[in-house]
Design an enzyme around this catalytic site. Structure first.
Site, PDB file in Angstrom:
ATOM      1  N   ASN B  73      35.159  45.359  51.346  1.00  0.00           N
ATOM      2  CA  ASN B  73      33.928  45.183  52.122  1.00  0.00           C
ATOM      3  C   ASN B  73      34.200  45.255  53.605  1.00  0.00           C
ATOM      4  O   ASN B  73      35.298  44.940  54.074  1.00  0.00           O
ATOM      5  CB  ASN B  73      33.265  43.841  51.782  1.00  0.00           C
ATOM      6  CG  ASN B  73      33.898  42.690  52.537  1.00  0.00           C
ATOM      7  OD1 ASN B  73      33.513  42.376  53.661  1.00  0.00           O
ATOM      8  ND2 ASN B  73      34.907  42.044  51.944  1.00  0.00           N
ATOM      9  N   ASN B 132      37.326  29.959  59.148  1.00  0.00           N
ATOM     10  CA  ASN B 132      37.579  31.326  58.665  1.00  0.00           C
ATOM     11  C   ASN B 132      38.532  32.029  59.610  1.00  0.00           C
ATOM     12  O   ASN B 132      38.137  32.559  60.635  1.00  0.00           O
ATOM     13  CB  ASN B 132      36.229  32.058  58.551  1.00  0.00           C
ATOM     14  CG  ASN B 132      36.392  33.490  58.095  1.00  0.00           C
ATOM     15  OD1 ASN B 132      37.495  34.021  58.061  1.00  0.00           O
ATOM     16  ND2 ASN B 132      35.284  34.128  57.771  1.00  0.00           N
ATOM     17  N   CYS B 135      38.850  36.878  58.214  1.00  0.00           N
ATOM     18  CA  CYS B 135      38.046  38.100  58.171  1.00  0.00           C
ATOM     19  C   CYS B 135      38.821  39.246  58.830  1.00  0.00           C
ATOM     20  O   CYS B 135      39.133  39.177  60.019  1.00  0.00           O
ATOM     21  CB  CYS B 135      36.723  37.851  58.882  1.00  0.00           C
ATOM     22  SG  CYS B 135      35.537  39.159  58.600  1.00  0.00           S
ATOM     23  N   ASN B 200      42.014  34.972  51.998  1.00  0.00           N
ATOM     24  CA  ASN B 200      40.887  35.792  52.382  1.00  0.00           C
ATOM     25  C   ASN B 200      41.223  37.225  51.950  1.00  0.00           C
ATOM     26  O   ASN B 200      42.198  37.449  51.237  1.00  0.00           O
ATOM     27  CB  ASN B 200      40.630  35.697  53.888  1.00  0.00           C
ATOM     28  CG  ASN B 200      39.145  35.906  54.208  1.00  0.00           C
ATOM     29  OD1 ASN B 200      38.547  36.874  53.751  1.00  0.00           O
ATOM     30  ND2 ASN B 200      38.574  35.011  54.992  1.00  0.00           N
ATOM     31  N   CYS B 342      52.902  48.008  13.824  1.00  0.00           N
ATOM     32  CA  CYS B 342      52.956  49.243  14.609  1.00  0.00           C
ATOM     33  C   CYS B 342      51.890  50.241  14.157  1.00  0.00           C
ATOM     34  O   CYS B 342      51.693  50.454  12.972  1.00  0.00           O
ATOM     35  CB  CYS B 342      54.344  49.856  14.464  1.00  0.00           C
ATOM     36  SG  CYS B 342      54.492  51.460  15.233  1.00  0.00           S
ATOM     37  N   CYS B 345      51.702  54.869  17.947  1.00  0.00           N
ATOM     38  CA  CYS B 345      51.211  55.606  19.119  1.00  0.00           C
ATOM     39  C   CYS B 345      52.377  56.184  19.915  1.00  0.00           C
ATOM     40  O   CYS B 345      52.181  57.041  20.775  1.00  0.00           O
ATOM     41  CB  CYS B 345      50.382  54.684  20.013  1.00  0.00           C
ATOM     42  SG  CYS B 345      51.371  53.391  20.784  1.00  0.00           S
ATOM     43  N   CYS B 378      69.604  48.179  24.339  1.00  0.00           N
ATOM     44  CA  CYS B 378      68.390  47.650  24.981  1.00  0.00           C
ATOM     45  C   CYS B 378      68.763  46.684  26.099  1.00  0.00           C
ATOM     46  O   CYS B 378      69.561  45.773  25.904  1.00  0.00           O
ATOM     47  CB  CYS B 378      67.529  46.954  23.934  1.00  0.00           C
ATOM     48  SG  CYS B 378      66.149  46.036  24.625  1.00  0.00           S
ATOM     49  N   CYS B 381      64.281  44.954  29.268  1.00  0.00           N
ATOM     50  CA  CYS B 381      63.403  45.001  30.444  1.00  0.00           C
ATOM     51  C   CYS B 381      61.957  44.691  30.102  1.00  0.00           C
ATOM     52  O   CYS B 381      61.157  44.383  30.969  1.00  0.00           O
ATOM     53  CB  CYS B 381      63.495  46.362  31.111  1.00  0.00           C
ATOM     54  SG  CYS B 381      62.747  47.687  30.139  1.00  0.00           S
TER      55      CYS B 381
HETATM   56  C1  FMN Z   1      31.426  41.051  50.714  1.00  0.00           C
HETATM   57  C2  FMN Z   1      32.340  39.941  51.095  1.00  0.00           C
HETATM   58  C3  FMN Z   1      32.059  39.153  52.212  1.00  0.00           C
HETATM   59  C4  FMN Z   1      32.880  38.106  52.551  1.00  0.00           C
HETATM   60  N1  FMN Z   1      32.566  37.343  53.600  1.00  0.00           N
HETATM   61  C5  FMN Z   1      33.339  36.276  53.925  1.00  0.00           C
HETATM   62  C6  FMN Z   1      32.996  35.384  54.952  1.00  0.00           C
HETATM   63  O1  FMN Z   1      31.964  35.517  55.590  1.00  0.00           O
HETATM   64  N2  FMN Z   1      33.825  34.356  55.219  1.00  0.00           N
HETATM   65  C7  FMN Z   1      34.981  34.150  54.521  1.00  0.00           C
HETATM   66  O2  FMN Z   1      35.694  33.185  54.823  1.00  0.00           O
HETATM   67  N3  FMN Z   1      35.355  34.976  53.546  1.00  0.00           N
HETATM   68  C8  FMN Z   1      34.557  36.025  53.221  1.00  0.00           C
HETATM   69  N4  FMN Z   1      34.913  36.835  52.159  1.00  0.00           N
HETATM   70  C9  FMN Z   1      36.148  36.554  51.443  1.00  0.00           C
HETATM   71  C10 FMN Z   1      35.898  35.706  50.193  1.00  0.00           C
HETATM   72  O3  FMN Z   1      35.437  34.432  50.537  1.00  0.00           O
HETATM   73  C11 FMN Z   1      37.172  35.532  49.361  1.00  0.00           C
HETATM   74  O4  FMN Z   1      38.159  34.935  50.136  1.00  0.00           O
HETATM   75  C12 FMN Z   1      37.712  36.851  48.853  1.00  0.00           C
HETATM   76  O5  FMN Z   1      36.650  37.705  48.457  1.00  0.00           O
HETATM   77  C13 FMN Z   1      38.668  36.694  47.662  1.00  0.00           C
HETATM   78  O6  FMN Z   1      38.046  36.109  46.540  1.00  0.00           O
HETATM   79  P1  FMN Z   1      37.518  36.975  45.282  1.00  0.00           P
HETATM   80  O7  FMN Z   1      38.645  37.782  44.803  1.00  0.00           O
HETATM   81  O8  FMN Z   1      37.004  35.942  44.310  1.00  0.00           O
HETATM   82  O9  FMN Z   1      36.393  37.836  45.783  1.00  0.00           O
HETATM   83  C14 FMN Z   1      34.050  37.865  51.806  1.00  0.00           C
HETATM   84  C15 FMN Z   1      34.332  38.654  50.700  1.00  0.00           C
HETATM   85  C16 FMN Z   1      33.489  39.653  50.329  1.00  0.00           C
HETATM   86  C17 FMN Z   1      33.806  40.494  49.098  1.00  0.00           C
HETATM   87  S1  SF4 Z   2      53.964  51.015  21.369  1.00  0.00           S
HETATM   88 FE1  SF4 Z   2      52.952  52.055  19.643  1.00  0.00          FE
HETATM   89  S2  SF4 Z   2      54.643  52.970  18.485  1.00  0.00           S
HETATM   90 FE2  SF4 Z   2      55.538  51.428  19.842  1.00  0.00          FE
HETATM   91  S3  SF4 Z   2      55.617  49.558  18.616  1.00  0.00           S
HETATM   92 FE3  SF4 Z   2      53.695  49.487  19.749  1.00  0.00          FE
HETATM   93  S4  SF4 Z   2      52.214  50.396  18.326  1.00  0.00           S
HETATM   94 FE4  SF4 Z   2      54.236  50.963  17.560  1.00  0.00          FE
HETATM   95  S1  SF4 Z   3      61.857  49.621  27.191  1.00  0.00           S
HETATM   96 FE1  SF4 Z   3      63.337  48.102  27.898  1.00  0.00          FE
HETATM   97  S2  SF4 Z   3      63.096  46.396  26.442  1.00  0.00           S
HETATM   98 FE2  SF4 Z   3      62.093  48.149  25.526  1.00  0.00          FE
HETATM   99  S3  SF4 Z   3      63.651  49.061  24.196  1.00  0.00           S
HETATM  100 FE3  SF4 Z   3      63.784  50.130  26.172  1.00  0.00          FE
HETATM  101  S4  SF4 Z   3      65.310  48.980  27.334  1.00  0.00           S
HETATM  102 FE4  SF4 Z   3      64.712  47.688  25.602  1.00  0.00          FE
END
Ligand code: FMN
Ligand code: SF4
Ligand code: SF4
Ligand code: FAD
Ligand code: SF4
Lengths: 453, 439
Positions: B73, B132, B135, B200, B342, B345, B378, B381
């Site tokens: 925004n 605030n 912003c 924010n 499984c 896929c 393996c 990871c």
């Molecule tokens: C459209 C919009 C307007 C905002 N206006 C303000 C504001 O006036 N003051 C403020 O402190 N934060 C403002 N924010 C930030 C929000 O308060 C919040 O910190 C941020 O959106 C993250 O939370 P969320 O992920 O739940 O949206 C705004 C956010 C959005 C999306």
């Molecule tokens: S990723 Fe797909 S092929 Fe691999 S174990 Fe999961 S369901 Fe089976």
């Molecule tokens: S993706 Fe990573 S955890 Fe999965 S089989 Fe390969 S090495 Fe092992």
């Protein structure tokens, strides 16, 4: 016919034959595409007979790369619009989607493919492939169904001169003339024909090979031939009354429906369809949607043995089709025109050589169903009378052309074949795959040192 | 019975869920409606200097069909006069004595101006003041908001101007657009602030329109950095919260903010030390009604875990926040695939093959591929388990018996004691001794 079903309003016909699976909007397509997991070496791709790289084309829809999506599809399949709309996806790609194993709805692959391909046609078919320079060899293709089209497209892009010979005035084979209108319309099929023609393929219609132009003429003219002639009409029932007015073949009937001149088609008030394959279901639902009151499907065996797919069966039931299983037609009754069909009850005996249990008549179980029309749909005859005249061609006992499994070469080295005429009747997607593979078989053959001579 | 009530630096509310100072807390109408639906408190949309907003002011980041994964925004503070706001604040507080009404302030950096606004604000009967300092756009160019939050000295100076006249708790709201969040937090503490709130919004450009080349949001062909919020910022907020919460020099109650959309998110903030939590984007997306599930879900979770008050869990995970050098190098985990679950896929395969240690084997088995981990290769990871779309299908299992343990700090210490330099060879010897082979 004695009792003809009353004609419907135009809007009603349109409604009855409207899309079974409506198209996606852009938003719904992207949402569905995003649901796809982008599996690696995906099961859906393996289940597709043409092995379309499904996860890739779907991912491209999700990023908005629709042209790339269409290209991915065309790399594997030359009639993807027909396939998107007519493939039995439940038993193919969508049936293999991993979501089924998660007990969740599979990705709607068919509808996504339709989305990508319809967009491609809407954009005016921009060139996706580079045509190779001319090889100086020509191939004749008999039949412009999916097999013939796929073979032609592939060969044309490789640089061959390709001529299609098509008996019908309007090309496309059963894509144009067979597939139920609520799945796809003729114009969809003709778009795919147009694309193939745009590769420089010469399409000659109203030439029935074997009549004025012989196969030998083509063999003299071309370096190789591809046969994609499909199958013929439903066989005779060989029961009394078959000559009565109101007895029609399923293919004939369906072809009329495909003209989309629905007002001009006569359909009985009460219709019996003999047989329970996918074509029987199509004929039955189409008769119903044209306004028939009562449509019966009469089948010798039970629902377990019937060859129609589950979803086709469900569709027929939804349309109010009444199934008479374990029932065999004995004779068609009527004076001049059909008035009823006398049937015999059956029971199931021992399995035959394909494992299907044989129906055995129950004596004295005759009963008559009053009907005004009988549609014969007990399969399709092979074109063996034409095929058997071609020199050095071998047919199996069903009348199908025998080919090499990888090259699609027949026992006549210059002739290749694919589609329904080699498999006895499968799906569009199988024909599309055969055609493409055969093109590579032909290319391999014509690239031999002797140039196929 | 589960008690969700909280006391944040003397500001009490029946539950920890507060509206963040933002569009949802802009007016008496909105705040009263939110209270009716169950919100425990509000931080009134920042009031102060005269401002005028541009019309197009938000940009959404959608991800794979999920709308507003992040929200950016370029909105300013309240665009209604101070008088109107103060009158509505007083009315709201009178109607809702049991809810926390905190007022967010931002005025020019003059001592008298701050004194005046603080006094007028206290006169409304509100429960606290939030400063605030966050912003990141529009106001900062005028020497306010993030311009203050980014310079600890300013932060301290202005907070002092407030605390020297305030009779109610003062919360300092920090900007995340700084490399060390502890510095402004300490400045606030030194200036007598009663609590910290964070975060924010984060400086951001949300995207470019590929047809017009315009920035999003587009204001008559121009765009610029805005403040980023929503689910995507939660991990950053959690980290910054932990940094302030573990700093012994700060040691103040904290109101947690940033990407909180539901009770699960809220619990994570509380486990890292937050007293209350504030929500903006989730309300902007779905409305005040989300608080119902927040309260109910949190209560149910508490009950299922046997907790009766939030004091029992506040900061419970903080003791686990630690440095890499103290992590056990010999705590070995490997991936194991549940073949029953499984769905084939093969995403684990391609992830490990292309991006990890090439130790998942694909073998065709009746029509699909079987994926199996080659356990000796393996490295644990966990990438495969992260990509696997099936719940609990790949689990990371521990294979060492716990008898040996060595952290990087201990290892370097030990090497030093034995006169061994830290070389690849010496490290390999250590690994080999413990059966670890990295290819
Ligand atoms: C459209 C919009 C307007 C905002 N206006 C303000 C504001 O006036 N003051 C403020 O402190 N934060 C403002 N924010 C930030 C929000 O308060 C919040 O910190 C941020 O959106 C993250 O939370 P969320 O992920 O739940 O949206 C705004 C956010 C959005 C999306
Ligand atoms: S990723 Fe797909 S092929 Fe691999 S174990 Fe999961 S369901 Fe089976
Ligand atoms: S993706 Fe990573 S955890 Fe999965 S089989 Fe390969 S090495 Fe092992
Ligand atoms: C009623 C019906 C419904 C169907 N519905 C579906 C469906 O929903 N989905 C699906 O996947 N499949 C469906 N199929 C099957 C599918 O249509 C076929 O498998 C497919 O069309 C076979 O393609 P093909 O190219 O081998 O033959 P065809 O499509 O039959 O094409 C053969 C072409 O060759 C021409 N030809 C024949 N002989 C000669 C000759 N001597 N000289 C010149 N030209 C000749 C014909 O005129 C025709 O154009 C259906 C089939 C039928 C009968
Ligand atoms: S199997 Fe299903 S989820 Fe996986 S790539 Fe194919 S359509 Fe997508």
């Amino acid at each position: 016919m004695k009792n003809i079903a009353p004609k419907l309003q135009s809007e009603q016909y349109e409604k009855n034959f409207s899309d079974l699976h409506p198209p996606f909007t852009q938003n719904s397509a992207v949402t569905e595409a995003n649901r796809c997991l982008y599996c690696y070496d995906s099961p859906c791709m393996k289940a597709c007979p043409t092995h379309i790289d499904i996860s890739t084309f779907i991912k491209k829809i999700s990023t908005g790369n629709l042209l790339g999506s269409a290209k991915t599809i065309y790399e594997s399949n030359w009639v993807p619009l027909t396939c998107a709309k007519a493939c039995p996806v439940d038993v193919l790609c969508e049936g293999a989607c991993v979501y089924n194993d998660k007990e969740e709805k599979p990705i709607q692959i068919g509808r996504l493919q339709r989305y990508a391909i319809e967009n491609y046609f809407e954009k005016g078919m921009p060139a996706l492939f580079h045509k190779a320079s001319k090889i100086g060899k020509s191939v004749g293709v008999v039949g412009s169904g999916p097999a013939g089209l796929a073979c032609s497209a592939e060969l044309a892009l490789m640089g061959y001169e390709v001529t299609i010979y098509e008996a019908n005035k309007i090309p496309g084979g059963l894509n144009t003339w067979g597939i139920a209108p609520y799945k796809m319309r003729r114009e969809d099929s003709l778009k795919e024909v147009k694309l193939v023609k745009s590769f420089g393929v010469d399409l000659k219609t109203e030439i029935m090979i074997g009549k004025t132009v012989k196969v030998d003429d083509l063999l003299n003219k071309h370096d190789a031939l591809f046969l994609g002639v499909g199958l013929g009409e439903s066989p005779q029932l060989s029961i009394p009354g078959e000559e009565l007015s109101g007895v029609v073949g399923a293919l004939d009937f369906i072809e009329k429906v495909k003209t989309e001149n629905w007002h001009d088609i006569q359909v009985g008030k009460r219709v019996a369809v003999i047989g329970a394959g996918n074509t029987s279901i199509d004929a039955a639902t189409e008769a119903k949607r044209l306004g028939a009151d009562q449509v019966y499907i009469i089948y010798r065996r039970s629902d377990v043995e019937m060859s129609a797919y589950e979803f086709e069966y469900e569709l027929a039931k939804r349309d109010g089709i009444v199934f008479h299983f374990l029932t065999s037609p004995k004779q068609i009754i009527g004076k001049g025109f059909v008035e009823g069909i006398e049937c015999l009850k059956m029971k199931l005996g021992e399995p035959d050589k394909w494992g299907r249990r044989k129906p055995i008549p129950i004596s004295g179980s005759e009963f008559t169903i009053p009907v005004d029309m009988v549609i014969k749909a007990i399969g399709q005859e092979t074109k063996s009378s034409f095929l058997s005249t071609i020199s050095k061609l071998t047919l199996d006992e069903e009348g199908c052309v025998i080919v090499d499994q990888t090259t699609y070469q027949t026992t006549n080295p210059k002739i290749f074949a694919g589609g329904d005429c080699i498999n006895g009747g499968k799906e569009v997607v199988n024909a599309a795959y055969d055609g493409k593979r055969a093109a590579h078989g032909i290319d391999k053959f014509l690239s031999l040192p002797k140039g196929g001579k | 019975m589960v008690d969700l009530s909280i006391n944040c630096a003397g500001i009490k509310s029946p539950n920890p869920f507060w509206l963040a100072s933002a569009p949802p807390s802009n007016s008496a109408y909105q705040n009263c409606k939110a209270f009716e639906q169950g919100w425990g408190g509000t931080v009134w949309k920042t009031i102060g200097e005269p401002v005028m907003n541009v019309f197009n002011r938000y940009g959404g980041l959608d991800y794979n069909g999920q709308k507003i994964f992040g929200l950016n925004n370029i909105e300013l503070i309240s665009d209604r006069p101070i008088e109107v706001n103060l009158k509505e604040i007083a009315e709201t507080k009178k109607l809702w004595p049991d809810r926390a009404v905190v007022v967010s302030l931002m005025v020019e950096s003059k001592r008298e101006t701050w004194h005046e606004i603080v006094k007028r604000t206290i006169d409304t009967g509100c429960d606290g003041i939030e400063l605030n300092y966050g912003c990141p756009h529009g106001m900062s160019e005028r020497g306010m908001g993030a311009a203050v939050g980014q310079v600890p000295e300013y932060c301290k100076m202005i907070t002092e101007w407030v605390t020297e006249v305030s009779t109610i708790p003062v919360i300092v709201k920090l900007t995340p657009n700084i490399s060390n969040i502890q510095l402004p937090a300490r400045a606030a503490k030194a200036a007598g602030a009663n609590a910290i709130s964070l975060i924010n919004t984060i400086n951001s450009i949300i995207g470019i329109n590929l047809d017009t080349f315009e920035l999003k949001p587009n204001v008559g062909g121009l765009g610029g950095h805005g403040g980023y919020a929503g689910p995507a910022v939660k991990p950053i907020a959690l980290h910054l919260l932990s940094q302030v919460a573990i700093d012994p020099e700060v040691n103040l109650p904290i109101s947690g903010i940033g990407g909180i959309s539901n009770w699960r998110d809220a619990l994570e903030f509380i486990l890292l030390g937050a007293s209350s939590v504030q929500v903006c984007t989730a309300v902007m997306h779905y409305g005040f009604r989300i608080v119902n599930d927040m309260i109910e879900g949190m209560s149910n979770w508490m009950e299922s875990k046997g907790f009766t008050s939030l004091d029992q869990i506040r900061g419970k995970s903080l003791q686990r926040v630690n440095d890499f050098g103290n992590f056990d190098l010999l705590n070995r985990t490997i991936a194991r695939i549940d073949q029953q679950k499984c769905i084939h896929c093969n995403l684990c395969y391609i992830a490990c093959e292309d991006a990890a240690h090439q130790c998942i084997d694909l073998t065709p088995v009746n029509g699909h591929n079987k994926t199996e981990v080659r356990e000796k290769d393996c490295v644990g990871c966990a990438l495969c388990s992260l990509v696997c779309p099936v719940e609990n299908c790949i689990s990371m299992v521990r294979i060492d018996d716990g008898s040996a343990s060595k952290t990087w700090n201990q290892l370097t210490e030990e090497f030093k004691r034995n006169g061994k330099p830290m070389t690849w060879e010496n490290l390999a010897e250590f690994q080999k001794k413990h059966g670890i082979e990295i290819h």
